[in-house]
Design an enzyme around this catalytic site. Structure first.
Site, short mmCIF file in Angstrom:
data_model
loop_
_atom_site.label_atom_id
_atom_site.label_comp_id
_atom_site.label_asym_id
_atom_site.label_seq_id
_atom_site.Cartn_x
_atom_site.Cartn_y
_atom_site.Cartn_z
N GLY A 165 17.01 72.38 80.76
CA GLY A 165 17.70 71.10 80.69
C GLY A 165 17.32 70.25 79.49
N GLU A 200 29.73 72.54 73.08
CA GLU A 200 30.64 73.14 74.05
C GLU A 200 31.43 72.04 74.76
OE1 GLU A 200 28.29 77.13 75.57
OE2 GLU A 200 28.26 75.34 76.80
N ARG A 291 15.19 88.89 81.20
CA ARG A 291 13.95 89.05 81.97
C ARG A 291 14.28 89.05 83.45
NH1 ARG A 291 13.51 84.00 84.07
NH2 ARG A 291 14.10 82.23 82.76
#
Length: 448
Positions: A165, A200, A291
């Site tokens: 964040g 975006e 991962r």
């Protein structure tokens, strides 16, 4: 099969890897900081070695110290777990340069998908739907305004190296953009050492849906279906479930197959997660995690698989144990993250645990590293345990989680268990399909 694995991590994930290694006959070494010398992972590993003081930069992120530990203990592989060095391409290269096996994807894939702008362009080239936005890094406020004006406001400025964040700004108008652009770049530079950002379209009230994937590094890949991770506070996941409620089966399966094909084309090795925002019946790529994820247990419970077993198999040079046809989801699974935080206000609660009782019973899994006498350190993530339940239906999974949370007992520090009880009892959550903004709105309104 690998002979000895150095685990460069702590807490529940270190225990998780130790257990998988033991079942496969692999010896384990835990690399730990001074403050973790009495941890359960250190107690259960075959060997342990101290790699530095409590601060992560001096221990769990100290690459020379980690490599020295690998050499001193004659490990033939290094498992980075989650967080810390798990998505560090330089570290993966360092491990392989020392003729050791890095239990994870290649440095190339870590680097390619860790750069969020490059990951987005890669996803687009692989046929994965992406959020409308800039084609790559945006260098100036003027360029940012041109991009934002073209896709329409609101927009989201995001740090290329961001995560958790941080390095993100929502911009509502053309005039607000220059100041937000400068602030985002400054935060990114401070937090990640790079001020590169991209833009975006900001999606209002989407859901967060991610696909659990696994590749063999040779063009073979499978998916373990999707997880809904929309119950978040300040972009931090607190509750996850699998599968995602309320999304038509045909649509869920279609996006899972798109993601699987992309991983196969990349010739990706090991577990990975492609994350999407889901809004108005459409999926939009946001990032790929190269991962194991904290919430991987719900996919394991859903599909009856051990993803760490699979990870160690592939790292040892064996193929995956399952084809896509072998992977059949059963029932529903939910995970609650039990953090050492107050249930009201989410304030950190370090200290000494004086008593703990883990819940049990049918369909209940407790992945935790805590015990009576354990000291919760202020140096690391506040996660104490992951409480996971599995049941034939979502409704029963919620009921089972409520029962398990009631059984959980902890003294000495606060935890989020009471908060999770409130969420499980909430009608919006029980109905399914809440957005990523739902929790914060409930907290702001004082209704949860």
């Amino acid at each position: 099969m690998l002979q000895k694995v150095l685990i460069v991590n702590r807490g529940d994930i270190a225990l998780r890897i130790i257990r998988a290694c033991r079942e496969l006959g692999i010896s384990t070494v835990v690399a730990h900081s001074t403050v973790d010398a009495e941890s359960m992972a250190v107690r259960l590993a075959d060997e342990s070695v101290c790699i530095g003081p409590p601060r992560p930069a001096e221990s769990y992120l100290n690459m020379p110290s980690v490599m020295m530990a690998a050499r001193l203990t004659d490990a033939d592989a290094v498992h980075p777990g989650v967080g810390f060095l798990s998505e560090n391409a330089e570290f993966a290269e360092m491990v392989t340069a020392h003729d050791l096996v890095f239990v994870g994807p290649s440095a190339q894939h870590i680097r390619q998908m860790g750069d969020k702008a490059l990951a987005k362009s890669t996803a687009k080239a692989l046929g994965i739907p992406v959020v409308p936005g800039s084609d790559g890094v945006v260098d100036t406020a003027e360029e940012a305004q041109d991009v934002a004006d073209g896709i329409g406001y609101p927009v989201l400025i995001k740090a290329v190296a961001g995560g958790g964040g941080r390095g993100m700004r929502v911009v509502e108008s053309h005039d607000d953009l220059p100041q937000a652009f400068a602030a985002c770049r400054h935060e990114a530079r401070t937090a990640f050492g790079s001020d590169a950002v991209y833009i975006e379209k900001y999606l209002d009230n989407p859901r967060h849906v991610e696909i659990q994937l696994f590749g063999d590094g040779k063009g073979g890949a499978v998916h373990y279906f999707e997880r809904d991770c929309s119950v978040q506070r300040r972009h931090q996941k607190l509750i996850e479930e699998a599968t995602a409620p309320g999304i038509p089966d045909a649509q869920r399966l279609a996006i899972c197959e798109v993601a699987r094909k992309a991983v196969a084309e990349l010739q990706y090795a090991g577990p990975g997660t492609i994350e999407f925002l889901y809004l108005d019946g459409a999926f939009y790529f946001i990032e790929m995690n190269t991962r194991l994820q904290v919430e991987h247990p719900i996919s394991e419970m859903l599909c009856g698989v051990d993803l760490v077993h699979e990870q160690l198999r592939v790292a040892s040079g064996y193929g995956m144990s399952r084809t896509q046809a072998d992977i059949v989801p059963q029932g529903h699974a939910i995970e609650c993250r039990i953090n050492a935080e107050t249930s009201e206000g989410f304030l950190p609660s370090p200290g000494l645990i004086t008593a703990v009782h883990a819940p049990g019973g049918p369909g209940v899994r407790f992945d935790g590293h805590i015990f009576s006498g354990y000291k919760v350190s202020p140096y690391y993530d506040s996660l104490l345990a992951k409480l996971i339940v599995h049941a034939p239906t979502r409704a029963l999974a919620i009921t089972r989680m409520q029962r398990a949370l009631e059984e959980f007992h902890l003294e000495g520090v606060a935890s989020l268990a009471p908060f999770h009880q409130r969420v499980m009892a909430n009608k919006d959550f029980q109905d399914g399909g809440v957005s990523i903004n739902w929790l914060q709105k409930q907290l702001d309104a004082g209704t949860l």
